[in-house]
Design a protein around this motif. Structure first.
Motif: not given
Length: 123
Positions: A62-66, A104-108, A110-111, A116-123
């Motif tokens: 239900d999350v989106n970055l528009p 924008t600061d808000q978009q940064i 949100q990103l 933090k919520t959905y990604a895992q750093e690649e090695t």
């Protein structure tokens, strides 16, 4: 080897992106960073023609970055797996690289929360 400005993150399987502005595309996000993302799609038309400036929306659950301003960096076909050789209809998968522009600061913010919520750093 080129050192990236931002670390890349692997992304969960169900993250979708919609690229808009003239040519609309929907695809599956493969990796993402604070500087951009890559996604795979099966459209035949080349995305590199015309104005490379676009906007995109990223969805997961239900999350989106528009309306993230961006530009297309590349749109390359991927190698077709040999098991597809017997198919009458062949869909060519492409990987498209996107660079984010003028966030924008808000978009940064949100990103960053999205990463933090959905990604895992690649090695």
């Amino acid at each position: 080897m080129v050192k990236r400005k931002y670390p890349r993150f692997s992304i969960e399987e169900n993250v979708i992106v919609a690229l808009q502005n003239g040519i609309n595309r929907i695809g599956k996000v493969k990796d993402i960073s604070l500087g951009g993302l890559s996604f795979e799609h099966i459209y035949e038309e080349d995305l590199m023609g015309g104005d490379s400036r676009k906007s995109l929306t990223v969805w997961i659950n239900d999350v989106n970055l528009p309306k993230i301003p961006c530009r297309i960096v590349y749109d390359h076909p991927l190698q077709t797996p040999s098991e597809y050789d017997s198919f009458t209809i062949r869909l060519i998968t492409k990987r498209c690289g996107i660079q984010f522009e003028s966030l924008t600061d808000q978009q940064i913010a949100q990103l960053e929360l999205f990463l933090k919520t959905y990604a895992q750093e690649e090695t």
